[in-house]
Motif scaffolding. Sequence first.
Motif, short mmCIF file in Angstrom:
data_model
loop_
_atom_site.label_atom_id
_atom_site.label_comp_id
_atom_site.label_asym_id
_atom_site.label_seq_id
_atom_site.Cartn_x
_atom_site.Cartn_y
_atom_site.Cartn_z
N VAL A 129 17.71 12.76 -14.03
CA VAL A 129 18.51 11.36 -15.22
C VAL A 129 17.74 10.95 -15.43
O VAL A 129 17.24 9.97 -16.35
N SER A 130 16.67 10.56 -14.34
CA SER A 130 15.45 9.96 -14.53
C SER A 130 13.77 10.52 -14.63
O SER A 130 12.92 9.02 -14.35
N GLY A 131 13.80 11.75 -14.53
CA GLY A 131 12.35 11.94 -14.10
C GLY A 131 12.06 12.08 -12.70
O GLY A 131 12.32 11.92 -12.49
N GLY A 132 10.28 12.05 -13.19
CA GLY A 132 9.54 12.73 -12.26
C GLY A 132 9.38 11.26 -11.25
O GLY A 132 7.63 10.85 -11.41
N ILE A 133 10.33 10.28 -10.79
CA ILE A 133 9.98 9.01 -10.40
C ILE A 133 9.88 8.93 -8.53
O ILE A 133 10.65 9.07 -8.21
N GLY A 134 7.91 8.60 -8.43
CA GLY A 134 8.25 9.14 -7.41
C GLY A 134 8.22 7.37 -6.52
O GLY A 134 8.69 6.66 -7.30
N PHE A 135 7.54 7.42 -5.04
CA PHE A 135 6.89 6.37 -4.34
C PHE A 135 7.98 5.09 -4.08
O PHE A 135 8.64 3.98 -3.63
N VAL A 136 9.60 4.80 -4.69
CA VAL A 136 10.23 4.16 -4.46
C VAL A 136 11.02 4.52 -2.99
O VAL A 136 11.65 3.62 -2.62
N GLY A 137 11.19 6.16 -2.79
CA GLY A 137 12.12 6.50 -1.53
C GLY A 137 10.84 5.84 -0.16
O GLY A 137 11.41 6.68 0.51
N LEU A 138 9.85 6.12 -0.98
CA LEU A 138 8.44 5.05 -0.15
C LEU A 138 9.21 3.68 0.45
O LEU A 138 8.79 3.73 1.61
N ILE A 139 8.34 2.90 -1.07
CA ILE A 139 8.48 1.22 -0.66
C ILE A 139 10.24 1.24 -0.19
O ILE A 139 9.72 0.55 0.79
N ILE B 176 2.50 0.52 -9.46
CA ILE B 176 3.36 -0.39 -7.50
C ILE B 176 2.92 0.46 -6.48
O ILE B 176 2.35 -0.34 -5.31
N GLY B 177 3.29 1.23 -6.13
CA GLY B 177 3.69 2.43 -5.30
C GLY B 177 2.19 3.09 -4.58
O GLY B 177 2.32 2.87 -3.24
N ALA B 178 0.95 3.27 -5.44
CA ALA B 178 0.65 4.07 -5.17
C ALA B 178 -0.63 3.46 -4.08
O ALA B 178 -1.59 3.56 -3.19
N PRO B 179 -0.93 1.72 -4.25
CA PRO B 179 -1.44 0.98 -3.79
C PRO B 179 -0.67 0.58 -1.88
O PRO B 179 -1.42 0.73 -1.18
N TYR B 180 0.50 0.87 -2.55
CA TYR B 180 1.61 0.46 -0.91
C TYR B 180 1.07 1.80 -0.05
O TYR B 180 1.21 1.44 0.96
N PHE B 181 1.26 2.63 -1.16
CA PHE B 181 0.88 3.90 0.08
C PHE B 181 -1.01 3.99 0.69
O PHE B 181 -0.26 4.24 2.03
N LEU B 182 -1.32 3.66 -0.38
CA LEU B 182 -2.92 3.79 0.79
C LEU B 182 -2.26 2.51 1.50
O LEU B 182 -3.60 2.72 3.06
N TYR B 183 -1.79 1.55 1.55
CA TYR B 183 -1.82 0.24 2.37
C TYR B 183 -1.17 1.44 4.02
O TYR B 183 -1.13 0.89 4.68
N LEU B 184 0.27 1.52 3.94
CA LEU B 184 0.66 2.51 4.71
C LEU B 184 0.09 3.94 5.51
O LEU B 184 -0.73 3.92 6.65
N MET B 185 -1.20 4.24 4.50
CA MET B 185 -1.72 5.41 5.09
C MET B 185 -3.10 4.78 5.95
O MET B 185 -3.52 5.12 7.36
N ALA B 186 -3.37 3.14 5.59
CA ALA B 186 -4.81 2.75 6.40
C ALA B 186 -4.27 2.33 8.02
O ALA B 186 -4.96 2.15 8.42
N ARG B 187 -2.66 2.15 7.72
CA ARG B 187 -2.18 1.19 9.04
C ARG B 187 -1.26 2.60 9.81
O ARG B 187 -1.91 2.04 11.22
N SER B 188 -1.45 3.89 9.20
CA SER B 188 -1.10 5.12 10.54
C SER B 188 -2.34 5.60 11.11
O SER B 188 -2.61 5.69 11.74
#
Length: 344
Positions: free
Chosen positions: A267-277, A330-342
Amino acid sequence: MDTEMLHQSARRRRSKALFMLAVLLILIAIVFLISMNAGSFRMSAGTVLNTLFGGGTDKEELILFEFRLPRICIALLVGAGLALSGCVLQGISRNGLSDPGILGINAGSGLVVLLFIAFYPTTDAAPVFALPILALVGACVTALIIFGLAYKKGEGIMPSRLILTGIAIAAAISSVTIVLMLRISPEKYQFAATWMAGSIWGSTWTFVLALLPWVIVLGAYMMVKARSLNVLALGDQLASGLGARVGGDRSRLLLVAAGLAGACVAVSGGIGFVGLIGPHIARRLVGPRHEALLPTSALCGALLMLVADTVSRALPMSSEIPTGIVVAVIGAPYFLYLMARSRA
């Protein structure tokens, strides 16, 4: 003395969790009121409240009750569902970067929904309740393939292998999706392109009723299995030593997480990063114990989704920006931040 200290620590954790949940609920209520005034037709806060209690004009009631409130409810349900799914996936894989979008589960459910769109009229309301079931099938099949390929006997599910496998499967499914989109009619192509960008297209009460049981039932099951998630997060060997049925619990939770993500994507389409953030923010607020982490993740995801949808409707643009694009910003920069921390 040690027992008393443990009880005090548990009480402090519960108090902190309840406080954070209350804060998140207040924030959601504030954004909820703001969101009801977001759009081309402006309504003051007083007008919104007056209309909610039956004092508005026919036009105001139509806009509020038939257009804005269903969409707001969908945004809240989708945000909570995707965040719960991501929280469970991160728990069973012991990988903080797991997310139904990154792992390709959303792509799998989206492919099945796109097949449905290709063969049925997009304006046909009769099969609405079938969409979550179709998306569930696509999500579960994709999740089983990804986790099956990422699993290695004697080592379990390796986090790095899980991410790489999910990215590869998602790329393959995206290729098939693109080929399929090139073969559908221009009208359905426009609809499918908007849907893939993450537009909340199912913004009617019918879609709310179609999604609500999935979020309630599957979310409740996740809460019941919160202790199992705590044990699984310790690792397969230690979890087995504590008496947990690792294989069975992981498989059931995987199917539930995939099913919930698929129902939301329908019902929402291809929304990503919510399940990550959502789970990451919740983990910072209340810690890793899933009894508090799951409901906090749900509220964080709901708040994030509602803010993104409100922004997408409030921006002064000639056409509305899909909510998924705002979430991605919002999510892409946060994902890159998590990748850098990992990697650190």
